[in-house]
Design an enzyme around this catalytic site. Structure first.
Site, mmCIF file in Angstrom:
data_model
loop_
_atom_site.group_PDB
_atom_site.id
_atom_site.type_symbol
_atom_site.label_atom_id
_atom_site.label_comp_id
_atom_site.label_asym_id
_atom_site.label_seq_id
_atom_site.Cartn_x
_atom_site.Cartn_y
_atom_site.Cartn_z
ATOM 1 N N LYS A 11 0.837 -1.307 0.075
ATOM 2 C CA LYS A 11 0.011 0.012 -0.125
ATOM 3 C C LYS A 11 0.704 1.206 0.109
ATOM 4 O O LYS A 11 2.023 1.214 0.465
ATOM 5 C CB LYS A 11 -0.924 0.028 1.324
ATOM 6 C CG LYS A 11 -0.237 0.233 2.711
ATOM 7 C CD LYS A 11 -0.163 1.345 3.142
ATOM 8 C CE LYS A 11 0.827 1.480 4.201
ATOM 9 N NZ LYS A 11 1.746 2.511 4.761
ATOM 10 N N ASP A 136 -1.975 -1.348 9.988
ATOM 11 C CA ASP A 136 -2.439 -1.626 8.646
ATOM 12 C C ASP A 136 -2.987 -2.728 8.046
ATOM 13 O O ASP A 136 -3.431 -2.708 7.003
ATOM 14 C CB ASP A 136 -0.920 -1.312 7.804
ATOM 15 C CG ASP A 136 -0.657 0.018 7.911
ATOM 16 O OD1 ASP A 136 -1.348 1.132 8.233
ATOM 17 O OD2 ASP A 136 0.665 0.315 7.508
HETATM 18 O O1 C5P Z 1 0.317 -0.959 14.367
HETATM 19 P P1 C5P Z 1 1.525 -1.078 13.992
HETATM 20 O O2 C5P Z 1 2.436 -2.159 14.839
HETATM 21 O O3 C5P Z 1 1.945 -1.243 12.720
HETATM 22 O O4 C5P Z 1 2.549 0.090 14.506
HETATM 23 C C1 C5P Z 1 3.695 0.291 14.613
HETATM 24 C C2 C5P Z 1 3.992 1.624 15.327
HETATM 25 O O5 C5P Z 1 3.799 2.950 14.904
HETATM 26 C C3 C5P Z 1 3.440 1.528 16.776
HETATM 27 O O6 C5P Z 1 4.021 0.756 17.863
HETATM 28 C C4 C5P Z 1 3.385 2.841 17.346
HETATM 29 O O7 C5P Z 1 4.645 3.503 17.889
HETATM 30 C C5 C5P Z 1 3.376 3.721 15.831
HETATM 31 N N1 C5P Z 1 1.967 4.183 15.500
HETATM 32 C C6 C5P Z 1 1.268 5.048 16.126
HETATM 33 N N2 C5P Z 1 -0.100 5.423 15.739
HETATM 34 C C7 C5P Z 1 -0.605 4.593 14.590
HETATM 35 C C8 C5P Z 1 -0.120 3.688 14.247
HETATM 36 C C9 C5P Z 1 1.279 3.404 14.517
HETATM 37 O O8 C5P Z 1 1.983 5.720 16.893
HETATM 38 N N3 C5P Z 1 -1.963 5.117 14.344
#
Ligand code: C5P
Length: 301
Positions: A11, A136
């Site tokens: 994406k 995501d």
């Molecule tokens: O959800 P995911 O594991 O992909 O996110 C990775 C990191 O990105 C999270 O641990 C967080 O620090 C940050 N993040 C965030 N806010 C979001 C998505 C991700 O702060 N909406």
């Protein structure tokens, strides 16, 4: 059915606005997410026991830290599925690039195992499970063009962008941590701005451009708050964006937390010309000429 192969698409973010910091450490966002025709291949084979991951990319972990492994484990535990699975990933999407490479592999495992284990889960059921693994992954399951809110897991489909041509580029050696990008952004913004109501005037013209399928207008309203920390720390990414703009792209943007940058072009031929020029100018770049795609995960027949 004992085995299946899925295309797991990457994406890009056409729009990423950070609205505020949450109690759980995440950030509330408004995003427009778009599937692209750059995909990993995920082959699933049912076995007698255990979860095993194999990948042709040396940097991808094959243990329980791999999101694809965790997706299989979550389904297995939640629905008490007997037996195991062998997961083979052919990597084409660059790793830690802001393109949801790991997330789309996990999405493919959820979609594929739902079929192979005959669980009968709906796309909505799979997305609820997916949100436990990463922000995501719910998007990657359905893909296309979607408006995302919350931490990225609340989705609303938009009209699919048909074959918008893109040039995509990434500095080969550079990886950016998503957590670092969000943390650095938050630290650089006054707390009052991070809690103020969203500025909807920014996203409205982009939604109209998508409705009209107008590539030049979409290119005009591309927006990503995470460019602020990443471009200021990594001049190579800032330079790449400038080169794309000067080299004939209608507009350019860093995807997600980067360091991938894409440019919208007038045709796929123009995207190929720019991609070739970029590689010649700077062999440390990986480049692709691709287009937008209407789905995230598809079963190969
Ligand atoms: O959800 P995911 O594991 O992909 O996110 C990775 C990191 O990105 C999270 O641990 C967080 O620090 C940050 N993040 C965030 N806010 C979001 C998505 C991700 O702060 N909406």
């Amino acid at each position: 059915m004992q085995a299946c192969t899925l295309e797991a698409r990457a994406k890009i973010n056409l729009y990423l606005q950070i609205l505020g910091r949450r109690q759980d450490g995440y950030h509330d966002l408004t995003m427009i997410l778009q599937s692209i025709n750059l995909a990993d291949q995920v082959h699933l084979q049912l076995t007698d026991g255990g979860i095993h991951v194999e990948c042709d990319h040396p940097q991808v972990p094959t243990d329980s830290s791999n999101l694809a492994y965790r997706a299989a484990e979550l389904l297995q535990k939640t629905y008490h599925c007997p037996g195991g699975v062998e997961i083979q990933i052919r990597k084409r999407i660059p790793v830690a690039a802001g393109l949801a490479g790991g997330s789309t592999n996990a999405a493919a495992v959820l979609v594929g195992l739902n079929q192979l284990w005959g669980l009968g889960l709906t796309v909505g059921d799979l997305q609820v499970l997916a949100s436990q693994l990463g922000s995501d992954i719910p998007f990657c399951i359905s893909g296309g063009t979607q408006l995302a809110s919350g931490r990225g897991e609340i989705l609303e489909p938009l009209s699919d962008l048909q074959d918008i041509p893109l040039v995509l580029a990434k500095p080969k050696q550079l990886e950016v941590s998503t957590a670092w990008a969000y943390r650095t952004y938050s630290a650089s913004i006054p707390p009052s701005k991070l809690t103020s109501p969203p500025n909807t005037s920014l996203i409205q013209p982009m939604l109209t451009a998508i409705e009209q399928q107008s590539a030049p207008e979409i290119a005009r309203y591309l927006y990503n708050d995470l460019e602020l920390p990443v471009l200021s720390h990594h001049t190579v990414v800032a330079n790449l964006k400038q080169t794309l703009d000067q080299g004939g792209a209608l507009g350019s943007l860093m995807s997600g937390s980067g360091p991938s940058v894409f440019g919208i072009t007038t045709s796929i031929a123009a995207a190929e010309t720019i991609a070739t020029q970029l590689r010649h100018q700077d062999p440390s770049l990986e480049t692709w000429a691709i287009s937008t795609a209407p789905t995230g995960i598809s079963l190969q027949l």
